[in-house]
Design a protein around this motif. Structure first.
Motif, short mmCIF file in Angstrom:
data_model
loop_
_atom_site.label_atom_id
_atom_site.label_comp_id
_atom_site.label_asym_id
_atom_site.label_seq_id
_atom_site.Cartn_x
_atom_site.Cartn_y
_atom_site.Cartn_z
N GLY A 68 0.62 -1.30 0.29
CA GLY A 68 -0.08 -0.37 0.32
C GLY A 68 1.05 1.21 -0.24
O GLY A 68 0.68 2.29 -0.33
N LEU A 69 1.93 1.34 0.31
CA LEU A 69 3.30 2.49 0.30
C LEU A 69 3.65 2.36 -1.10
O LEU A 69 3.44 3.18 -1.75
CB LEU A 69 3.67 2.11 1.44
CG LEU A 69 3.26 2.05 3.24
CD1 LEU A 69 4.73 2.10 3.87
CD2 LEU A 69 2.27 3.08 3.96
N LYS A 96 6.98 1.01 -7.23
CA LYS A 96 5.86 0.91 -7.87
C LYS A 96 5.36 1.48 -6.19
O LYS A 96 5.31 1.39 -5.69
CB LYS A 96 5.96 -0.22 -7.76
CG LYS A 96 4.36 -0.08 -8.23
CD LYS A 96 3.51 -1.61 -8.92
CE LYS A 96 2.46 -1.31 -9.34
NZ LYS A 96 1.51 -2.94 -8.99
N LYS A 97 4.97 3.08 -7.32
CA LYS A 97 3.47 3.29 -5.50
C LYS A 97 2.29 2.94 -5.68
O LYS A 97 1.54 2.56 -6.48
CB LYS A 97 3.63 5.07 -6.21
CG LYS A 97 4.36 6.11 -6.50
CD LYS A 97 4.49 7.72 -7.11
CE LYS A 97 5.31 7.85 -7.01
NZ LYS A 97 4.75 9.47 -7.49
N TRP A 101 0.34 5.81 -1.19
CA TRP A 101 1.21 6.86 -1.46
C TRP A 101 0.43 7.65 -2.80
O TRP A 101 0.49 8.81 -2.82
CB TRP A 101 2.37 5.95 -2.40
CG TRP A 101 3.47 7.05 -2.70
CD1 TRP A 101 3.61 8.76 -3.00
CD2 TRP A 101 4.57 7.06 -2.99
NE1 TRP A 101 4.48 9.43 -3.65
CE2 TRP A 101 5.87 8.21 -3.85
CE3 TRP A 101 5.68 5.78 -3.00
CZ2 TRP A 101 6.73 8.43 -3.79
CZ3 TRP A 101 7.15 6.14 -3.05
CH2 TRP A 101 7.57 6.86 -3.03
N GLN A 102 -0.48 7.23 -3.57
CA GLN A 102 -1.28 7.40 -4.73
C GLN A 102 -2.02 8.74 -4.31
O GLN A 102 -2.70 10.08 -4.28
CB GLN A 102 -1.91 6.98 -5.73
CG GLN A 102 -0.67 5.91 -6.43
CD GLN A 102 -1.58 4.82 -7.17
OE1 GLN A 102 -2.80 5.11 -7.69
NE2 GLN A 102 -1.03 3.78 -6.88
N ALA A 103 -2.69 8.15 -2.57
CA ALA A 103 -4.00 9.05 -2.12
C ALA A 103 -3.40 10.20 -1.42
O ALA A 103 -3.49 11.25 -1.31
CB ALA A 103 -4.31 7.68 -0.89
N ARG A 147 4.14 12.60 2.78
CA ARG A 147 3.13 12.95 3.88
C ARG A 147 2.28 13.71 2.97
O ARG A 147 1.97 13.59 1.77
CB ARG A 147 4.09 14.21 4.17
CG ARG A 147 5.22 14.37 4.94
CD ARG A 147 4.80 15.47 6.10
NE ARG A 147 5.80 15.11 7.44
CZ ARG A 147 7.46 15.76 7.23
NH1 ARG A 147 8.01 15.76 5.74
NH2 ARG A 147 8.38 15.01 8.04
N ALA A 148 1.02 13.10 3.52
CA ALA A 148 -0.76 13.69 2.78
C ALA A 148 -0.17 15.16 2.59
O ALA A 148 -0.89 15.62 3.18
CB ALA A 148 -1.58 13.28 3.45
#
Length: 279
Positions: A68-69, A96-97, A101-103, A147-148
């Motif tokens: 997920g990371l 690979k994200k 990471w994408q969110a 970071r988000a």
């Protein structure tokens, strides 16, 4: 930004309160309930209601929290180094994200669905504690901290196949989707089948709840299954009269939409046999 029922989704008052509370607290919303009660659909509707994009992370028994990371493909980098490829000097070419990471780095806030978290290993929720709490993680290969940018709305679903760790539960806002009462289910059905006749709907739902309450039933039919069943009834142009059962025919019409294992089919066959024997 508040969530509410839409033209295509009926949300009970307690579910609406739970979603909006989780959004306000910026906590993951952990949703449990019987399979087929609309847990996954909830994330789609929350995204639509709030005007946000939806990202889905569908969990399997083999899923690891690290996926997920991000994932680092060391094997490909080693192969490229042996072949003398120029891209080998930039480690980011081999990262690979993942969905988190994408969110976290999406240009605007998104709804992140972590679907069926209980399918994964028992350590999976614990491995995500810090990332979901602090909304950041470290990438060891590059030394950067992700970071988000915009804290996502996180919705986590569980079918209760495994107990989730207390430390994980403390970081979530919890809601259990109870199976809807008949009036709520009637509204849900009318969203999907707006032209259904009242007599047929009443007869079908009455029979549906009788089936769910049958003693010894291994798998109770769900909301999604009654919607499929009614679609079949409508396609066959059956009436409320056609749904009537007697002791000799205890199985409901088109029962394959409702009964999903041989034990439950045999249960209704035995009930029919017992009823005939008493005559």
């Amino acid at each position: 930004m508040t969530f509410a029922s839409t033209d295509s989704y009926i949300a009970t008052e307690d579910l609406t309160v739970a979603v909006n509370a989780a959004v306000m607290l910026e906590r993951p919303l952990l949703v449990k309930g019987e399979p087929g009660t609309g847990k996954t659909e909830l994330a789609l509707q929350v995204a639509a209601s709030l005007g946000l994009d939806l990202m889905e992370w569908n969990i399997k028994s083999t899923t690891r929290a690290q996926q997920g990371l991000y994932e680092y493909d060391a094997v490909s980098r080693l192969r490229d180094s042996q072949l003398g490829e120029d891209r080998v000097h930039d480690v980011t070419n081999y990262i690979k994200k993942g969905k988190l990471w994408q969110a976290f780095t999406a240009p605007k806030r998104v709804v992140l669905l972590i679907d069926e978290i209980d399918k994964a290993d028992i350590e999976f929720p614990n491995d995500l504690l810090q990332e979901l709490d602090k909304m950041e993680f470290h990438v060891y290969e590059t030394g950067e901290t992700v970071r988000a940018v915009n804290r996502p709305v996180v919705i986590i679903t569980s079918n209760n196949e495994k107990e989730l760790p207390d430390a994980f539960l403390r970081r979530c806002f919890f809601h259990f989707i109870r199976f809807p009462e008949i009036e709520t289910l009637r509204k849900i059905v009318e969203v999907h089948h707006p032209n259904i006749k009242d007599g047929l709907l009443t007869a079908a739902l009455t029979q549906f709840y009788e089936i769910r309450e049958t003693s010894g039933l291994k798998k109770k039919p769900s909301t999604s299954e009654v919607i499929d069943w009614l679609k079949l009834l409508l396609s066959e142009d059956l009436s409320a009269e056609d749904l009537k059962r007697d002791g000799a025919n205890a199985l409901p019409k088109l029962h394959g939409a409702l009964l999903k294992n041989e034990q439950d089919v045999h249960l209704f066959e035995r009930l029919a046999f017992m009823a005939r024997s008493k005559r």
